[in-house]
Write a protein that holds these residues in place. Structure first.
Motif, PDB file in Angstrom:
ATOM      1  N   VAL A  40     -10.318  43.881  46.750  1.00 54.97           N
ATOM      2  CA  VAL A  40      -9.590  44.623  45.725  1.00 54.97           C
ATOM      3  C   VAL A  40     -10.621  45.332  44.857  1.00 54.97           C
ATOM      4  N   SER A  41     -10.372  46.598  44.536  1.00 56.98           N
ATOM      5  CA  SER A  41     -11.348  47.417  43.820  1.00 56.98           C
ATOM      6  C   SER A  41     -10.736  48.019  42.562  1.00 56.98           C
ATOM      7  N   PRO A  42     -11.543  48.170  41.490  1.00 53.19           N
ATOM      8  CA  PRO A  42     -11.020  48.704  40.237  1.00 53.19           C
ATOM      9  C   PRO A  42     -10.786  50.209  40.294  1.00 53.19           C
ATOM     10  N   LEU A  43      -9.833  50.649  39.499  1.00 47.34           N
ATOM     11  CA  LEU A  43      -9.580  52.088  39.378  1.00 47.34           C
ATOM     12  C   LEU A  43      -9.454  52.470  37.915  1.00 47.34           C
ATOM     13  N   GLN A  44      -9.772  53.727  37.622  1.00 46.49           N
ATOM     14  CA  GLN A  44      -9.642  54.321  36.287  1.00 46.49           C
ATOM     15  C   GLN A  44      -9.014  55.689  36.460  1.00 46.49           C
ATOM     16  N   GLY A  45      -8.064  56.045  35.588  1.00 48.86           N
ATOM     17  CA  GLY A  45      -7.417  57.333  35.760  1.00 48.86           C
ATOM     18  C   GLY A  45      -6.861  57.914  34.488  1.00 48.86           C
ATOM     19  N   ALA A  46      -6.270  59.097  34.657  1.00 50.99           N
ATOM     20  CA  ALA A  46      -5.634  59.809  33.554  1.00 50.99           C
ATOM     21  C   ALA A  46      -4.419  60.553  34.079  1.00 50.99           C
ATOM     22  N   GLN A  47      -3.433  60.667  33.220  1.00 52.97           N
ATOM     23  CA  GLN A  47      -2.207  61.406  33.548  1.00 52.97           C
ATOM     24  C   GLN A  47      -1.995  62.471  32.491  1.00 52.97           C
ATOM     25  N   TRP A  64     -15.093  51.353  45.133  1.00 55.73           N
ATOM     26  CA  TRP A  64     -14.933  50.347  46.174  1.00 55.73           C
ATOM     27  C   TRP A  64     -15.950  49.223  46.018  1.00 55.73           C
ATOM     28  N   GLN A  65     -15.473  47.984  46.027  1.00 60.01           N
ATOM     29  CA  GLN A  65     -16.312  46.814  45.834  1.00 60.01           C
ATOM     30  C   GLN A  65     -16.956  46.318  47.129  1.00 60.01           C
ATOM     31  N   PHE A  66     -16.591  46.896  48.257  1.00 60.69           N
ATOM     32  CA  PHE A  66     -17.094  46.452  49.560  1.00 60.69           C
ATOM     33  C   PHE A  66     -17.849  47.546  50.303  1.00 60.69           C
ATOM     34  N   ALA A  67     -18.029  48.694  49.668  1.00 61.76           N
ATOM     35  CA  ALA A  67     -18.703  49.826  50.315  1.00 61.76           C
ATOM     36  C   ALA A  67     -19.462  50.622  49.263  1.00 61.76           C
ATOM     37  N   ASP A  68     -20.444  51.384  49.698  1.00 63.10           N
ATOM     38  CA  ASP A  68     -21.216  52.241  48.792  1.00 63.10           C
ATOM     39  C   ASP A  68     -20.538  53.599  48.689  1.00 63.10           C
ATOM     40  N   SER A  69     -19.322  53.593  48.146  1.00 65.79           N
ATOM     41  CA  SER A  69     -18.561  54.837  48.044  1.00 65.79           C
ATOM     42  C   SER A  69     -17.575  54.778  46.881  1.00 65.79           C
ATOM     43  N   ILE A  70     -17.120  55.959  46.508  1.00 68.57           N
ATOM     44  CA  ILE A  70     -16.101  56.132  45.469  1.00 68.57           C
ATOM     45  C   ILE A  70     -15.110  57.157  45.999  1.00 68.57           C
ATOM     46  N   THR A  71     -13.834  56.930  45.715  1.00 65.79           N
ATOM     47  CA  THR A  71     -12.807  57.884  46.111  1.00 65.79           C
ATOM     48  C   THR A  71     -12.110  58.419  44.874  1.00 65.79           C
ATOM     49  N   ALA A  72     -11.898  59.733  44.854  1.00 64.20           N
ATOM     50  CA  ALA A  72     -11.131  60.382  43.794  1.00 64.20           C
ATOM     51  C   ALA A  72      -9.784  60.797  44.374  1.00 64.20           C
ATOM     52  N   PHE A  73      -8.727  60.441  43.677  1.00 64.76           N
ATOM     53  CA  PHE A  73      -7.368  60.807  44.067  1.00 64.76           C
ATOM     54  C   PHE A  73      -6.807  61.752  43.003  1.00 64.76           C
ATOM     55  N   VAL A  74      -6.061  62.761  43.416  1.00 64.02           N
ATOM     56  CA  VAL A  74      -5.286  63.590  42.491  1.00 64.02           C
ATOM     57  C   VAL A  74      -3.883  63.698  43.056  1.00 64.02           C
ATOM     58  N   GLY A  75      -2.918  63.836  42.168  1.00 65.49           N
ATOM     59  CA  GLY A  75      -1.558  63.906  42.675  1.00 65.49           C
ATOM     60  C   GLY A  75      -0.542  64.208  41.605  1.00 65.49           C
ATOM     61  N   GLN A  76       0.704  64.003  41.999  1.00 68.18           N
ATOM     62  CA  GLN A  76       1.827  64.230  41.098  1.00 68.18           C
ATOM     63  C   GLN A  76       2.881  63.170  41.362  1.00 68.18           C
ATOM     64  N   CYS A  77       3.554  62.752  40.306  1.00 66.00           N
ATOM     65  CA  CYS A  77       4.644  61.794  40.407  1.00 66.00           C
ATOM     66  C   CYS A  77       5.954  62.568  40.454  1.00 66.00           C
ATOM     67  N   PHE A  78       6.707  62.374  41.537  1.00 70.14           N
ATOM     68  CA  PHE A  78       8.023  62.995  41.681  1.00 70.14           C
ATOM     69  C   PHE A  78       9.091  61.925  41.509  1.00 70.14           C
ATOM     70  N   VAL A  79      10.201  62.290  40.920  1.00 70.69           N
ATOM     71  CA  VAL A  79      11.316  61.374  40.728  1.00 70.69           C
ATOM     72  C   VAL A  79      12.517  61.936  41.467  1.00 70.69           C
ATOM     73  N   ASP A  80      13.070  61.138  42.399  1.00 75.26           N
ATOM     74  CA  ASP A  80      14.217  61.635  43.166  1.00 75.26           C
ATOM     75  C   ASP A  80      15.513  61.470  42.371  1.00 75.26           C
ATOM     76  N   ARG A  81      16.620  61.884  42.956  1.00 69.65           N
ATOM     77  CA  ARG A  81      17.916  61.859  42.257  1.00 69.65           C
ATOM     78  C   ARG A  81      18.361  60.455  41.875  1.00 69.65           C
ATOM     79  N   ARG A  82      17.864  59.453  42.592  1.00 66.74           N
ATOM     80  CA  ARG A  82      18.222  58.066  42.289  1.00 66.74           C
ATOM     81  C   ARG A  82      17.265  57.419  41.299  1.00 66.74           C
ATOM     82  N   GLY A  83      16.259  58.162  40.833  1.00 66.76           N
ATOM     83  CA  GLY A  83      15.309  57.647  39.862  1.00 66.76           C
ATOM     84  C   GLY A  83      14.088  56.993  40.476  1.00 66.76           C
ATOM     85  N   LYS A  84      13.960  57.046  41.808  1.00 68.28           N
ATOM     86  CA  LYS A  84      12.802  56.453  42.475  1.00 68.28           C
ATOM     87  C   LYS A  84      11.589  57.360  42.283  1.00 68.28           C
ATOM     88  N   GLU A  85      10.473  56.753  41.855  1.00 67.90           N
ATOM     89  CA  GLU A  85       9.231  57.502  41.668  1.00 67.90           C
ATOM     90  C   GLU A  85       8.437  57.515  42.969  1.00 67.90           C
TER      91      GLU A  85
END
Length: 108
Positions: A40-47, A64-85
């Motif tokens: 399990v690896s820590p993450l830090q972010g902003a919205q 990543w706590q098990f590899a010599d790497s870092i991953t950056a994610f970018v995205g968007q949160c969508f909410v459907d008609r039933r309220g599911k994110e």
């Protein structure tokens, strides 16, 4: 805030946003290009502050706590008609390489 799972079996736990729109949490990937034990690896972010539409963009990094790497994610949160994110993301992983000459193979 809460638990997110993707279609590959990875999961992420995210804290509530603070007043500045930042969050932290942990990421447990189900997919890795290593023979090492996946940790399990820590993450830090902003919205971005949510608009009236309620479908904000966000970004976070995973150290990543098990590899010599870092991953950056970018995205968007969508909410459907039933309220599911649903989080739609794109990622970029950078791993450590021994020299600048090898930089071409360091990013996925």
């Amino acid at each position: 805030q809460g638990l997110w799972r993707n279609e590959l079996g990875s999961n992420m736990t995210v804290s509530a946003l603070d007043a500045a729109g930042t969050f932290s949490g942990s990421y447990h990937t189900a997919v890795a290009a290593t023979n090492k034990k996946i940790l399990v690896s820590p993450l830090q972010g902003a919205q971005q502050h949510p608009s009236d539409k309620g479908q904000p963009t966000f970004g976070f990094t995973v150290h990543w706590q098990f590899a010599d790497s870092i991953t950056a994610f970018v995205g968007q949160c969508f909410v459907d008609r039933r309220g599911k994110e649903i989080l739609e993301t794109t990622w970029l992983l950078r791993e450590e390489v021994p020299s600048r000459r090898d930089t071409w193979k360091a990013t996925r």
